[in-house]
Design an enzyme around this catalytic site. Structure first.
Site, PDB file in Angstrom:
ATOM      1  CB  THR A  69       7.509  -5.884  16.178  1.00 34.32           C
ATOM      2  OG1 THR A  69       6.604  -5.987  17.281  1.00 34.32           O
ATOM      3  CG2 THR A  69       8.750  -5.113  16.619  1.00 34.32           C
ATOM      4  N   GLY A  80       9.376   0.595  14.823  1.00 31.99           N
ATOM      5  CA  GLY A  80       8.256   0.713  15.742  1.00 31.99           C
ATOM      6  C   GLY A  80       7.296  -0.455  15.615  1.00 31.99           C
ATOM      7  CG  ASP A  81       6.050  -2.260  18.439  1.00 33.72           C
ATOM      8  OD1 ASP A  81       6.862  -2.947  17.798  1.00 33.72           O
ATOM      9  OD2 ASP A  81       6.198  -1.966  19.639  1.00 33.72           O
ATOM     10  CG  ASP A 131       9.691   0.816   2.223  1.00 33.76           C
ATOM     11  OD1 ASP A 131      10.200  -0.139   1.588  1.00 33.76           O
ATOM     12  OD2 ASP A 131       9.585   0.820   3.462  1.00 33.76           O
TER      13      ASP A 131
END
Length: 517
Positions: free
Chosen positions: A259, A263-264, A370
């Protein structure tokens, strides 16, 4: 790969004399420019024009050869009504190979007609159909595969030469008391008359004849060829033909794997047939239209060190369907028992794999934004692949803001990107330097004891994290090069890949002499 790149691409000297002063004296406009990929659409991204663009390491597909009878390299179970189920060794007549990923074929044994994944077949009686032929993989990947469990002394593979077009290299697993298991490489040279040889005293009409000879007698090689290198079935290029924007109901979410802020991640099954990973995004995280445009670009990025994007559900809640990596994120892996037991050579090799994937993105002029251990996934044999490339640009959450938001990864972000939105390949290089500290410290949060605001203030003034405990000085020097305030003085990912791949290379020649005894 290797020493040639190291010498050509040696970055600037370690001392950044006057750099901080130059950085502080310039205005933001002089130092940085807007994010060059803002507003970019898929129409300006390089499109696949040939199989070379889509090379995924050990892909074995053939196109444009004029050959229409192909043989299956692996078993395959049909995933849709349009696919063909087949077994290894089955032969096909290729009816249409105009689309790169999936070809229309008719089985010569059953007469059935349907689509087959192009990287699961090869022309009958060709070198590509041989179990020992691994195609266009790097020297380093050949070593990784041969050193994996299940390969005995004398295990071997043949690959395309990285340095000589049209030539090949033979890689063999060897062992001795001093070095233990290691890999030796031999150039396979081509005669003007069309034959092949490693040593001039033994010449052969074909590569297959050469292999048969050295499986019977080592004849100057380090060891008799005993067995082809073990391999696993490659990922298909996409889930099926035309399976890109898929129905949400075709995905069964089975187990939550993690998680995050937006979101997951789930383990799922597509169409009751294929294990996949599914990232589900909370509604409002990003514009579905912008996501779909970016996803069209992301699916063109194909490399065996990038997690493959299989399919999407583009209506909210957005689903991102990718290949499944059994050990999850590198960050979680480093923190568990197996990761805690990794030694420096394993950690450096994992870093080299990430650098290889980023070097590909560098060549494609695509920015990750990222890059950190949480966005690297780990599979069998410690294979590392880069995930979530390009998504950060699309996030619309106010908390994803470097100045005040709590969700922005400040500790991994270059100062020019955090302060002025100047995201480039060079800001990814900065993030890679931070990722190296995560590897060496087995998952420690960067800048321990400092909050995001303190990090941003200190880094802008030239602060670097100190050398982590147990980190070799030469590796820390590379981290410091990645953290130079002037983005143009940071090394390229091509250099970083070469440096890390050669980190433990001894002084022995890269290739063994063909006439050694």
């Amino acid at each position: 790969m290797g020493c040639v790149f190291c010498k050509k691409l040696e970055p600037a000297s370690k001392e950044d004399v006057g750099l901080e002063g130059d950085f502080r004296s310039q205005t933001a406009e002089e130092r940085y420019f807007p994010d060059p990929t803002q507003g970019r659409t898929s129409s300006v991204f390089p499109q696949p024009t040939s199989p070379a663009f889509l090379n995924t390491g050990n892909m074995r597909s053939i196109s444009g050869t004029g050959v229409t009878i192909f043989v299956a390299l692996y078993d395959y179970e049909a995933r849709t009504g349009d696919d063909l189920t087949f077994t290894k060794g089955e032969k096909f007549h290729i009816l249409n190979n105009t689309e790169y990923d999936w070809w229309e074929a008719r089985s010569l044994s059953s007469g059935h007609r349907g689509y087959v994944p192009s990287n699961y077949v090869a022309p009958v009686d060709s070198i590509q159909a041989e179990e020992w032929y691994f195609g266009k993989i790097s020297r380093k990947d050949a070593e990784r595969q041969l050193l994996s469990s299940g390969n005995p002394q004398g295990a071997f593979l043949i690959r395309e030469s990285e340095t000589t077009k049209g030539a090949y290299s033979l890689s063999i697993r060897d062992w001795d008391q001093n070095r233990g298991d290691h890999i030796k490489h031999y150039k396979i040279r081509k005669l003007d008359t069309g034959g092949y040889y490693i040593t001039t005293r033994a010449q052969f009409d074909s590569i297959q004849d050469l292999v048969r000879h050295y499986m019977e007698v080592n004849d100057g090689l380090c060891y008799l060829l005993t067995a082809p290198c073990t391999t696993t079935k490659p990922q298909t290029l996409g889930l099926a033909k035309d399976a890109w924007e898929i129905d949400r109901n075709s995905i069964a979410l089975e187990r939550r794997l993690g998680t995050g802020c937006f979101g997951d991640v789930w383990l799922g099954t597509w169409n009751c047939s294929t294990k996949v990973a599914v990232k589900t995004l909370k509604p409002g995280t990003m514009s579905p239209k912008a996501f779909l445009e970016e996803a069209q670009i992301m699916k063109l990025l194909r490399h065996d060190k990038l997690v493959q994007l299989y399919a999407v559900v583009s209506e909210e809640p957005i689903y991102i369907v990718t290949e499944f990596m059994c050990y999850g994120s590198l960050l979680d892996f480093l923190k568990d028992r197996e990761g805690q037991n990794l030694m420096l050579p394993h950690l450096v090799d994992m870093a080299a794999q990430v650098a290889e994937g980023m070097a590909y993105m560098e060549r494609m002029n695509y920015i990750h934004r990222d890059l950190r251990a949480a966005n690297i996934l780990v599979g069998e044999y410690l294979i590392c692949k880069i995930a979530d490339f390009g998504l950060a640009r699309l996030i619309e959450d106010n908390e994803y803001n470097p100045q005040q938001g709590t969700k922005f990864p400040i500790k991994w972000t270059a100062p020019e990107a955090a302060l002025f939105g100047r995201f480039t390949v060079k800001s990814d290089v900065w993030s890679f330097g931070i990722l190296l500290t995560e590897l060496i410290t087995k998952g420690r949060v960067p800048y321990p004891g400092m909050n995001n605001r303190e990090v941003l203030e200190q880094v802008e003034h030239g602060y670097h994290m100190p050398c982590p405990p147990g980190c070799p000085a030469s590796l820390y020097e590379v981290m410091e090069q990645a953290w130079r305030l002037d983005p143009e003085e940071r090394p390229t990912f091509e250099y970083l890949q070469s440096f890390l791949e050669d980190y433990f290379t001894s002084t022995e020649p890269q290739y063994q002499p063909g006439d050694q005894t």
